[in-house]
Design an enzyme around this catalytic site. Sequence first.
Site, short mmCIF file in Angstrom:
data_model
loop_
_atom_site.label_atom_id
_atom_site.label_comp_id
_atom_site.label_asym_id
_atom_site.label_seq_id
_atom_site.Cartn_x
_atom_site.Cartn_y
_atom_site.Cartn_z
N GLU A 20 0.83 -1.22 0.00
CA GLU A 20 0.00 0.00 0.00
C GLU A 20 0.86 1.26 0.00
OE1 GLU A 20 -2.46 -1.40 -0.68
OE2 GLU A 20 -2.83 -3.12 0.60
N GLY A 21 1.93 1.24 -0.74
CA GLY A 21 2.80 2.42 -0.83
C GLY A 21 3.99 2.28 0.09
#
Lengths: 601, 601
Positions: free
Chosen positions: A443-444
């Site tokens: 997620e990043g």
Amino acid sequence: MQDAQIINSRDLEFQLFEVLEVETLTRRARHADHSRETFDAALDTAHTVAVEKFATHNRLADEHEPQFDGQRVTLPAEVKDALDAMRASGFLAAGKDYEWGGMQLPSVISFACLSLFKSANIATASYAMLTTANANVIERFGSETQKRKYLQALFEGRAFGTMALTEPQAGSSLSDLVTSATPNADGTYSIRGNKIFISGGDHELSENIVHLVLARIPGGPPGVKGISLFTVPKFHVNEDGSLGARNDVALAGLIHKMGWRGTTSTMLSFGEHGECIGELVGEPHHGLAYMFHMMNEARIGVGLGAVMLGYRGYLASLDYARERPQGRRPDNKNPLDPQLPLIEHADVRRMLLAQKAYVEGAYALCLYAARLVDEQNTGESETVRAEAGLLLDLLTPVVKSWPSQWCLEANSLAIQIHGGYGYTREYPVEQFYRDNRLNMIHEGTHGIQAIDLLGRKVTMKQGAALKQLAREIQQTIGTAREHPALHAHADALGAAWTDLTATVEALLPTLTHESERALANANAFLEAFGHIVIAWTWLRQAIVANAALSASHSEADADFYRGKLHACQWFFRWELPRVALMLATLRTLDDTTLAMAPQWF
Amino acid sequence: MQDAQIINSRDLEFQLFEVLEVETLTRRARHADHSRETFDAALDTAHTVAVEKFATHNRLADEHEPQFDGQRVTLPAEVKDALDAMRASGFLAAGKDYEWGGMQLPSVISFACLSLFKSANIATASYAMLTTANANVIERFGSETQKRKYLQALFEGRAFGTMALTEPQAGSSLSDLVTSATPNADGTYSIRGNKIFISGGDHELSENIVHLVLARIPGGPPGVKGISLFTVPKFHVNEDGSLGARNDVALAGLIHKMGWRGTTSTMLSFGEHGECIGELVGEPHHGLAYMFHMMNEARIGVGLGAVMLGYRGYLASLDYARERPQGRRPDNKNPLDPQLPLIEHADVRRMLLAQKAYVEGAYALCLYAARLVDEQNTGESETVRAEAGLLLDLLTPVVKSWPSQWCLEANSLAIQIHGGYGYTREYPVEQFYRDNRLNMIHEGTHGIQAIDLLGRKVTMKQGAALKQLAREIQQTIGTAREHPALHAHADALGAAWTDLTATVEALLPTLTHESERALANANAFLEAFGHIVIAWTWLRQAIVANAALSASHSEADADFYRGKLHACQWFFRWELPRVALMLATLRTLDDTTLAMAPQWF
């Protein structure tokens, strides 16, 4: 295996009801049916299901990875049992409207419940978290048809959800996605492309799977401005909600990971036979903005997962340190004296205190973030709601990144306290460490969070979010000054904040004109910023603990508050000082990393 | 799998021949037959065997853990093949006398060769390292009979060695060992007791296994003063060297670990049937001192292993960063431009530079330590030999601990550069990370190294070792001042050293009278001390690189030296400054950890 300790319930009570004053939310219309009792009942139920159904197969699912025989993905039966129990007790829609079968619990309470499932078994809880986040996107941006077809099924857990962003050739660079979505005459789209690292991408835990897929409609603009969002079900859904034929989404392979093994991580192939049908969500080319709603929720979820893995390891090592006799004090050379429990050694206490400071500080931050979601949704005025949204935007990269880094460090300390035993698979802590290592990536990545914070969040709306946070922090500092015991901390936090503000001002011109240089050390900015935020969550806790200490009714309560004050002191003495160093180097616009030519390595 | 990159050979050449001037050792009588050519030949052979026989089964052995069927322990055949190749090429006795079949290589060269095996496959190389360390103890303290029975076999690898210290109830507290050794009429001893975490404790890789076992002779003093050392072979050895009957040493079980899976880790039961025979090494009750010779060697070996795992990950991630296209510069918003290799991103370069600084700095320290062993053994005067020994004693806890902490961090960065791929078992870096986590634990935990350094090594012989190190560091600072480009670093290292000295002086009175308080933050002292030592190794490298840069004959050489200077700069700007903070807090004798009452957690 003894009953897994998934939480210090006294701490959870403290965070929710003493620090965040969550009971006040029952005054709001949406939560009017609720009370301290209903909150406690939800938390108790979550605790029971988590301990009895989730914790019990945490190691088992690690040892028995998902298997794919070319047709079906199989998981240990316990995974489905646990999710069925979670479904049955309503936690997939805990915060949702009554009309959807939800409980209308405040976000912070459903988030606290989720934290218990995550602590018990991060991999199994993932399916639920992704499903809720997926449903939230459809609820907010989907058409009435999409809601009718998917939403109820997702809330009830008949369908589970995924987020299908990443492609092999693009990785974090969403701009380079190539999956295509060609319009059909009937308004649907034909999807074709490959996705990778899709968690929960295939399994038989639910009747259906709803993929939220990013793809390009041919002819759209290049880059992120040409990305659209689609619902792509594993099985088509008929108008009456019944399941139809299988959609053309194939599992191309399972990915084998260091940890987090209970969650299927998949490579998915969409439209291999040209028959993968998707439905556009919202407007064409706005897909990334929609997906970011899910992404932001997932980022907060990642932070919370990191915290809970850290928390679980902390409790396990605390237990071990209390029970394992080992050695004597350094000034006692008498081998005939009995050995002392590990916890009597200063260095072991340091490792426990550091873990406590990391995990309880980060837990406070995550729960605060969830409380902001409530302010955003049901705050009393437009201003309050907007301010909460701003603050949440600013804090999201910290919520994602700080726990992934420091609660992983906590897990390493938990192993260390166990000594050689901690490195074996006979004890739980090595798995927490392996599981937690993912959180800095998905997620990043950490690096992406850093650029998001310094390159976007700090400056957005003329720095409005930063100013909002400044007001909150100054207010805490003001309150802390009313407590003589906390004066030094208040001063230290004030000084750190001044330092941070000066750094932002020093970087601003370069950010505009030479962004590569200004962002080269964004990682250090993220770390410094994160430490300040966590110091702030500790000062907030210390204020409450210090006030409550004198009024404590029991020795156990007093001990608990003393522990809070002491962990706060540890963080302020041993961790916060690092901030000044990082900020000072940042202000020099040091270009050591940037100037390192690739051929010099 | 492509050819594994186990080392940057240019760096190894630089460290050995440019920084440590190892060629000068050929002037010493013991190494008179050697030359740069024979050193290179040894290194080349080690490199070839390591790449072809060790690296090739690193993942395989991780995936196929040792199995115990109740009778025999089986390992993948590749493990034995590799060790056979190492044996055949003479590396088990590389530094030994010709009369033992050795090559009389300097320690630093045989250590450098060992580093290549460790880089290629830490778990398989362990068997060799333990065997050499075991043989060294017998060579130094064993009787003529013991030497005759075991030494040649160990040097040739017909027998492998172990160190059997730890017991389940005692852990790190050797004072609490209970394994007994009862004298028999024939001069042997009957051993009875249980040991745990014995690496290489059982296998069929060699014809025999020689355990060095710590045990108590009944009637001896309690605590560490009553511990004796025994040779306990798996198979008895006849006078003619042939193997006799099986000794009463039984494998009670294998331990399953997070990483380092190729090395059997065992629970051993000695004398279950009252028939385990051991032979005393040296004098009764002096066993711990003898074992510490092996332990100190093992500690340096642990440090080296941590470095090589870090090094391997660094090279893998460097390779990946050069080849993987991913995203664009932050100021380039044009999605039609091609993606850049990862290495073009500042934050990726930071992660590479940090890894380089950690692993090459730590490698320099380990090789320096091995060079000290040469000074200790063949230094030109008694004074030189004694000073080298002192310095080695002082540095051993740093050699053990600093790489275990920071080269593990390097492995984490290597994963991070790989993104999601790094977390999968399809790429090698996740294994390095799992393998490396052991190093902070075995052969004396981090906490034990810290107490050893601050509580013993710093003050031993009226601080003579510290003064010796001070002289060495001042000399480096003096030389660095002759290089204008290195002035700032020289000043920074000088200031850090002054700070350290002041801290030691501030702690000294408390160390004597209130040692628990003075040692409570020993961990921070170890970290600060370690950072100063690594900064010093970097300054030593920078001096050589800076001098060589202007005289470089090739652009590749010049690039290499620039990289060294740059990594040095990174360490001095981003890492060394932390030292002042830690030392300042140490000088306050902060008692936060000590004052945390167990019931407050």
